[in-house]
Design an enzyme around this catalytic site. Structure first.
Site, PDB file in Angstrom:
ATOM      1  N   HIS A   1      82.334  64.247 -25.145  1.00 22.67           N
ATOM      2  CA  HIS A   1      81.307  64.972 -25.984  1.00 22.67           C
ATOM      3  C   HIS A   1      80.738  64.178 -26.898  1.00 22.67           C
ATOM      4  CE1 HIS A   1      82.699  68.744 -25.467  1.00 22.67           C
ATOM      5  NE2 HIS A   1      82.405  68.745 -23.655  1.00 22.67           N
TER       6      HIS A   1
ATOM      7  N   TYR B   1      68.967  46.465 -20.085  1.00 26.54           N
ATOM      8  CA  TYR B   1      69.547  46.346 -19.315  1.00 26.54           C
ATOM      9  C   TYR B   1      70.366  46.399 -18.983  1.00 26.54           C
ATOM     10  CZ  TYR B   1      72.031  41.772 -21.085  1.00 26.54           C
ATOM     11  OH  TYR B   1      73.546  41.728 -22.065  1.00 26.54           O
TER      12      TYR B   1
HETATM   13 ZN   LIG Z   1      82.961  68.737 -21.657  1.00 29.57          ZN
END
Ligand SMILES: [Zn+2]
Length: 235
Positions: free
Chosen positions: A107, A126
């Site tokens: 997360h 890039y």
């Molecule tokens: Zn998760």
């Protein structure tokens, strides 16, 4: 592409330790906090075909190698603890992708910020090509741990090694734990740069032609031993 073995053959204990070390490194790198992410590595021997995954509910610094959960590709868990609640997308990615030897799910703050806006990462830089294509997609939202989320993730990863998960986080896939972690760090770095660029306007995207040049260079260098983080390896 020939899939390289992720971890030492016939050394399940070392593989379990490597999964824990990667989870700890993920948090130490600042791309995950607490117990929200999870890590797995493909594991095969004569009697088993599946993967090793972090358990649910145990802080990484207190996780012992024996507590890492072995899961078959059929989704059967073997161990004293329950696997991460996100085991389904780990399983489905291993089933769908022979190149997947390890998976890092985090997360990470900037990647998740974009994911909460349900925005993927366009070719504003890039290095977006490091994930395998001209963009890094954001999979549609579905409840954590569900088959629906897993289906969305596998689709968003088509032709890619990383994706964002709407209102949730990100997934990075590698040929080894080291590569999956390096890619997760790279995706978070790109997410941060994209977020910063958005503060002062709309970043100028690279053309498909320019991105194709970079993708081709990465493919060529990859055969010469470049990691996805762009650093030359010694092997
Ligand atoms: Zn998760």
């Amino acid at each position: 592409m020939t899939a390289k073995p992720t971890l030492p053959a016939n050394d399940e204990h070392a593989s379990r330790e490597a999964v824990i070390a990667t989870a700890l490194a993920m948090n130490a790198a600042g791309i995950n906090r607490g117990k929200s992410g999870n890590v797995s590595a493909r594991w095969r021997d004569a009697a088993f075909d599946g993967f090793l995954i972090t358990p649910t509910g145990v802080p990484y610094h207190r996780t012992a190698p024996e507590q890492i959960v072995a899961m078959t590709l059929a989704g059967e868990a073997r161990g004293a603890l329950l696997p991460s609640s996100e085991w389904r997308f780990h399983r489905d990615i291993y089933l769908a992708r022979t190149d997947a030897q390890a998976i890092v799910h985090t997360h990470a703050p900037f990647a998740t910020t974009l994911a909460c806006m349900q925005r993927g990462i366009p070719p504003f830089h890039y290095m977006v090509a490091v994930a395998g294509g001209t963009d890094i997609r954001c999979a549609p939202y579905a409840t954590f741990g569900t088959q629906e989320l897993s289906d969305h993730a596998v689709k968003a990863l088509a032709g890619r090694r990383a994706c964002l998960l709407a209102n949730h986080g990100m997934i990075a896939v590698g040929e080894s734990l080291e590569q999956a972690l390096a890619l997760a760090v790279e995706v978070e770095t790109l997410a941060e740069m994209y977020w910063r660029a958005l503060q002062i306007g709309v970043p100028v995207p690279l053309s498909d032609t320019e991105m194709d040049v970079v993708l081709e260079k990465f493919r060529t260098y990859g055969q010469a031993g470049m990691t996805w983080s762009g650093k030359r390896k010694n092997n």
